[in-house]
Design a protein around this motif. Structure first.
Motif, PDB file in Angstrom:
ATOM      1  N   LEU A 135     -13.944  -4.035   7.729  1.00 43.22           N
ATOM      2  CA  LEU A 135     -13.343  -4.738   6.587  1.00 43.22           C
ATOM      3  C   LEU A 135     -14.394  -5.115   5.550  1.00 43.22           C
ATOM      4  O   LEU A 135     -14.118  -5.086   4.347  1.00 43.22           O
ATOM      5  N   ARG A 136     -15.591  -5.459   5.983  1.00 38.21           N
ATOM      6  CA  ARG A 136     -16.665  -5.741   5.013  1.00 38.21           C
ATOM      7  C   ARG A 136     -17.033  -4.472   4.243  1.00 38.21           C
ATOM      8  O   ARG A 136     -17.281  -4.512   3.028  1.00 38.21           O
ATOM      9  N   THR A 137     -17.046  -3.339   4.947  1.00 40.16           N
ATOM     10  CA  THR A 137     -17.325  -2.066   4.291  1.00 40.16           C
ATOM     11  C   THR A 137     -16.236  -1.739   3.274  1.00 40.16           C
ATOM     12  O   THR A 137     -16.517  -1.271   2.165  1.00 40.16           O
ATOM     13  N   VAL A 138     -14.982  -1.978   3.657  1.00 40.16           N
ATOM     14  CA  VAL A 138     -13.862  -1.740   2.738  1.00 40.16           C
ATOM     15  C   VAL A 138     -13.986  -2.642   1.507  1.00 40.16           C
ATOM     16  O   VAL A 138     -13.778  -2.198   0.368  1.00 40.16           O
ATOM     17  N   HIS A 139     -14.328  -3.901   1.725  1.00 37.89           N
ATOM     18  CA  HIS A 139     -14.500  -4.842   0.618  1.00 37.89           C
ATOM     19  C   HIS A 139     -15.537  -4.315  -0.374  1.00 37.89           C
ATOM     20  O   HIS A 139     -15.326  -4.322  -1.598  1.00 37.89           O
ATOM     21  N   ASP A 140     -16.653  -3.809   0.154  1.00 40.01           N
ATOM     22  CA  ASP A 140     -17.718  -3.314  -0.720  1.00 40.01           C
ATOM     23  C   ASP A 140     -17.345  -1.993  -1.383  1.00 40.01           C
ATOM     24  O   ASP A 140     -17.878  -1.664  -2.453  1.00 40.01           O
ATOM     25  N   LEU A 141     -16.438  -1.253  -0.755  1.00 42.93           N
ATOM     26  CA  LEU A 141     -15.994   0.031  -1.302  1.00 42.93           C
ATOM     27  C   LEU A 141     -15.110  -0.165  -2.532  1.00 42.93           C
ATOM     28  O   LEU A 141     -15.170   0.610  -3.495  1.00 42.93           O
ATOM     29  N   LEU A 142     -14.302  -1.202  -2.507  1.00 38.84           N
ATOM     30  CA  LEU A 142     -13.343  -1.460  -3.586  1.00 38.84           C
ATOM     31  C   LEU A 142     -14.039  -2.062  -4.804  1.00 38.84           C
ATOM     32  O   LEU A 142     -14.990  -2.824  -4.671  1.00 38.84           O
ATOM     33  N   PRO A 143     -13.522  -1.780  -6.001  1.00 42.65           N
ATOM     34  CA  PRO A 143     -14.000  -2.497  -7.175  1.00 42.65           C
ATOM     35  C   PRO A 143     -13.370  -3.891  -7.210  1.00 42.65           C
ATOM     36  O   PRO A 143     -12.400  -4.159  -6.481  1.00 42.65           O
ATOM     37  N   VAL A 144     -13.899  -4.775  -8.041  1.00 42.52           N
ATOM     38  CA  VAL A 144     -13.253  -6.069  -8.237  1.00 42.52           C
ATOM     39  C   VAL A 144     -11.828  -5.815  -8.746  1.00 42.52           C
ATOM     40  O   VAL A 144     -11.609  -5.023  -9.662  1.00 42.52           O
ATOM     41  N   GLY A 145     -10.854  -6.459  -8.102  1.00 42.64           N
ATOM     42  CA  GLY A 145      -9.441  -6.228  -8.431  1.00 42.64           C
ATOM     43  C   GLY A 145      -8.760  -5.232  -7.516  1.00 42.64           C
ATOM     44  O   GLY A 145      -7.532  -5.137  -7.506  1.00 42.64           O
ATOM     45  N   GLY A 146      -9.557  -4.481  -6.737  1.00 41.38           N
ATOM     46  CA  GLY A 146      -8.981  -3.506  -5.814  1.00 41.38           C
ATOM     47  C   GLY A 146      -8.278  -4.193  -4.654  1.00 41.38           C
ATOM     48  O   GLY A 146      -8.584  -5.336  -4.303  1.00 41.38           O
ATOM     49  N   LEU A 147      -7.327  -3.487  -4.043  1.00 45.78           N
ATOM     50  CA  LEU A 147      -6.481  -4.072  -2.999  1.00 45.78           C
ATOM     51  C   LEU A 147      -6.691  -3.373  -1.666  1.00 45.78           C
ATOM     52  O   LEU A 147      -6.822  -2.144  -1.601  1.00 45.78           O
ATOM     53  N   CYS A 148      -6.706  -4.162  -0.612  1.00 48.56           N
ATOM     54  CA  CYS A 148      -6.691  -3.651   0.769  1.00 48.56           C
ATOM     55  C   CYS A 148      -5.363  -4.059   1.401  1.00 48.56           C
ATOM     56  O   CYS A 148      -5.006  -5.244   1.381  1.00 48.56           O
ATOM     57  N   ALA A 149      -4.628  -3.089   1.938  1.00 49.39           N
ATOM     58  CA  ALA A 149      -3.363  -3.371   2.620  1.00 49.39           C
ATOM     59  C   ALA A 149      -3.521  -3.025   4.095  1.00 49.39           C
ATOM     60  O   ALA A 149      -3.834  -1.881   4.447  1.00 49.39           O
ATOM     61  N   VAL A 150      -3.334  -4.021   4.961  1.00 55.36           N
ATOM     62  CA  VAL A 150      -3.401  -3.817   6.411  1.00 55.36           C
ATOM     63  C   VAL A 150      -1.998  -3.976   6.975  1.00 55.36           C
ATOM     64  O   VAL A 150      -1.347  -5.004   6.755  1.00 55.36           O
ATOM     65  N   VAL A 151      -1.527  -2.962   7.673  1.00 53.87           N
ATOM     66  CA  VAL A 151      -0.208  -2.995   8.313  1.00 53.87           C
ATOM     67  C   VAL A 151      -0.429  -2.873   9.814  1.00 53.87           C
ATOM     68  O   VAL A 151      -1.114  -1.955  10.272  1.00 53.87           O
ATOM     69  N   GLU A 152       0.124  -3.810  10.562  1.00 51.14           N
ATOM     70  CA  GLU A 152      -0.021  -3.745  12.013  1.00 51.14           C
ATOM     71  C   GLU A 152       1.323  -3.987  12.689  1.00 51.14           C
ATOM     72  O   GLU A 152       2.188  -4.688  12.154  1.00 51.14           O
ATOM     73  N   LEU A 153       1.482  -3.405  13.879  1.00 52.29           N
ATOM     74  CA  LEU A 153       2.725  -3.535  14.624  1.00 52.29           C
ATOM     75  C   LEU A 153       2.531  -4.473  15.802  1.00 52.29           C
ATOM     76  O   LEU A 153       1.424  -4.624  16.306  1.00 52.29           O
ATOM     77  N   ALA A 154       3.620  -5.086  16.219  1.00 51.34           N
ATOM     78  CA  ALA A 154       3.555  -6.037  17.327  1.00 51.34           C
ATOM     79  C   ALA A 154       3.327  -5.338  18.663  1.00 51.34           C
ATOM     80  O   ALA A 154       2.863  -5.940  19.625  1.00 51.34           O
TER      81      ALA A 154
END
Length: 281
Positions: free
Chosen positions: A133-152
């Motif tokens: 998730l830290r890598t994803v954060h650094d990959l995105l520009p400011v304003g970029g979105l991360c969507a995490v979908v998980e199942l029960a």
């Protein structure tokens, strides 16, 4: 869904691909509901699908955002080959690029600068999701979105009274399966909100989708139930009572009058949670 790589002909890989494809077909409306809910304005043009599997999220996102291109990342060469075949069949091969990678490795391939990173049913497979998730954060520009979908967990299909000779069989199978998954998939079912915040994101929304699909006579749901219970049997057989295993095998025997494909009381019951998190700095 990301996992250890397998050869394309590997039966485990092919079996998992079948379940992923059936899951995408049965739950397409719910997936579309999730993509429509995401706070994305303007629409994303560059999307990365982390742990893409055979492409359920990739194609839902391509449908939702007709101007977008997707980089689909997975550890399974077989899943990515299947995804490319689908993209070609849909006439969308030029909108999709596949990348085989183990996301737990610190050195990622170049994924560009996406507007949206989508991770569906993949984060709980990772050994180091906090680092990812830290890598994803650094990959995105400011304003970029991360969507995490998980199942029960795995969907349920049978009523509690089924089968007649071993009522509650499905829940007992799930109890064993959940116990075993807890040992090697410790992040399944966790609240990803705090982990996203710790990675530097601002969580803008969280939504729980409760899925309940009445499926009497639906052949696709029957196939989905059959494939799912076959997969569970593989992991729980040695821990079930002999009577439960025999009853499960009768459900899985497509030539048996007790086959799950002959039941008229199947439903699909599951829950999925989506977190939308933005890079704000």
């Amino acid at each position: 869904m990301t996992h250890a790589p397998h050869h394309h002909g590997d039966s485990h890989d092919a079996g998992q691909a079948e379940i992923l494809d059936l899951d995408a077909e049965v739950l397409a409306a719910h997936l579309n509901e999730i993509t429509a809910w995401l706070p994305l304005d303007p629409p994303p043009e560059r999307i990365v699908d982390l742990g893409s599997g055979t492409g359920a999220g990739t194609f839902a996102l391509l449908d939702r955002f007709p101007e977008a291109h997707v980089i689909a990342v997975d550890s399974s060469a077989g899943h990515l080959e299947r995804l490319r075949e689908k993209a070609y069949a849909r006439g969308e091969a030029e909108r999709v690029r596949t990348v085989q990678a183990n996301l737990d490795q610190p050195d990622w391939p170049d994924l560009g600068t996406p507007d949206l990173v989508w991770a569906s049913a993949s984060m709980h497979h990772l050994a180091h999701p906090e680092r990812v998730l830290r890598t994803v954060h650094d990959l995105l520009p400011v304003g970029g979105l991360c969507a995490v979908v998980e199942l029960a967990g795995f969907p349920r299909f049978l009523p509690a009274t089924a089968p007649d000779d071993r009522p509650g069989l499905e829940e007992r199978c799930h109890a064993v399966s959940d116990h075993r998954h807890a040992e090697h998939l410790p992040h399944r079912g966790v609240d990803w909100g705090p982990m996203l915040t710790a990675a530097g994101f601002t969580v803008e929304g969280e939504r729980l989708l409760t899925v309940h699909i009445e499926a009497a006579g639906d052949r696709v749901v029957g196939a989905y139930a059959l494939a799912s219970l076959h997969r569970i049997r593989h992991s729980v057989a040695d821990a079930l009572a002999a009577e439960d295993l025999a009853a499960l095998d009768r459900l899985l025997d497509t030539d048996s009058p007790h086959s799950i494909l002959r039941r008229s009381d199947l439903t699909v019951r599951t829950k999925r949670t989506v977190w939308a998190a933005r890079r704000t700095a």
